[in-house]
Design a protein around this motif. Structure first.
Motif: not given
Length: 276
Positions: A19, A23, A29, A53
């Motif tokens: 992740s 990112a 994310i 996110f």
């Protein structure tokens, strides 16, 4: 437009590293985990990266919450480009002594949990005529190890399920890939490693297996190194169906394709120091 990725089991280990790497590449994310404190720290790291996110605390066993999570993600970002099924638990012990109720829980998390996640997101991908499904399998999804009969069975099941659904979704532009790690230097194996009672006829070999496994883990690929290879699969325009992240999985899967069974057995048992 930023690509949107969903990762289950995102808060620790390979899921977390993947992740953060994505990112940094500009991905949006999204993910969930049962560990809120680790989700909170991941949220802080993603904020520092100025990432978009969406993180939630939930379990892969909670079907209704997974569907609500899916709805939230699509409402917020409009689409999902890639789903990574990363949640899984280990299971160790002589088959003769396995608690089958606990084995059923392992299947629920490792196999049906994966199915819950994929089923939730396939419809939107099908309508968009694009998407990727990346599923965490294992070396033992093709090369079963002793004392890991239940865990091996869940990974064999995952490989069968994913290999089958690939034919169904490919006409809709959905690509499918599996990751097959052997050992990665995390505490994943330690959580599952419980010795049988000393009176067990399997006790001494289990001790040798765990000792050898721990030695291998200490020198194994670390989560960041594994994540780098997983990210390459995720960003690939045409990912392969089967993908390894470490030498051991590549080595044993190669042997599995070409060597006779008797020789494969000897190599495996010698490698794990449990030959009789």
């Amino acid at each position: 437009m930023s690509k949107v990725i969903v990762i289950s089991g995102i808060a620790q280990g390979m899921g977390r590293e993947v992740s953060l790497m994505l990112a940094a590449k500009g991905y949006t994310i999204c993910g969930f985990d049962i560990e809120k404190k680790h989700l909170d720290s991941l949220s802080s790291e993603l904020t520092k990266l100025n990432a978009n996110f969406h993180l939630e605390t939930l379990s892969i066993t909670e079907s209704d919450k997974i569907l609500k999570f899916k709805d939230s993600v699509i409402k917020k970002f409009g689409k999902v480009d890639t789903v990574v099924s990363n949640v899984g638990i280990g299971f160790f012990g002589p088959f003769e002594e396995v608690d089958l109720n606990k084995a059923l829980q392992c299947f629920d998390i490792n196999v049906i949990g994966c199915a819950r996640l994929l089923q939730a997101f396939i419809p939107s991908m099908r309508k968009a005529s694009q998407g990727k499904l990346i599923v965490m399998s294992s070396l033992v999804g093709q090369v079963p190890f002793p004392f890991e009969s239940i865990y091996s069975a869940t990974k064999f099941a995952i490989e069968g399920m994913v290999s089958s659904l690939r034919y169904e979704v490919s006409p809709f532009g959905i690509q499918v890939a599996m990751i097959q790690p052997a050992q990665v230097s995390t505490n994943f194996a330690a959580k599952a490693q419980k010795l049988p009672e000393k009176e067990s006829p399997y006790f001494e070999r289990c001790v040798r297996f765990i000792d050898r496994d721990n030695d291998l883990i200490r020198s194994a690929t670390n989560p960041k190194q594994a994540a780098e290879r997983i990210v390459k699969v995720i960003v690939s325009n045409r990912p392969k169906l089967f993908n390894q992240v470490d030498f051991m999985s590549t080595f044993f899967l190669g042997l599995n394709r070409f060597l006779p069974q008797k020789l494969k057995d000897k190599i495996l048992l010698d490698h794990m120091n449990i030959n009789v």
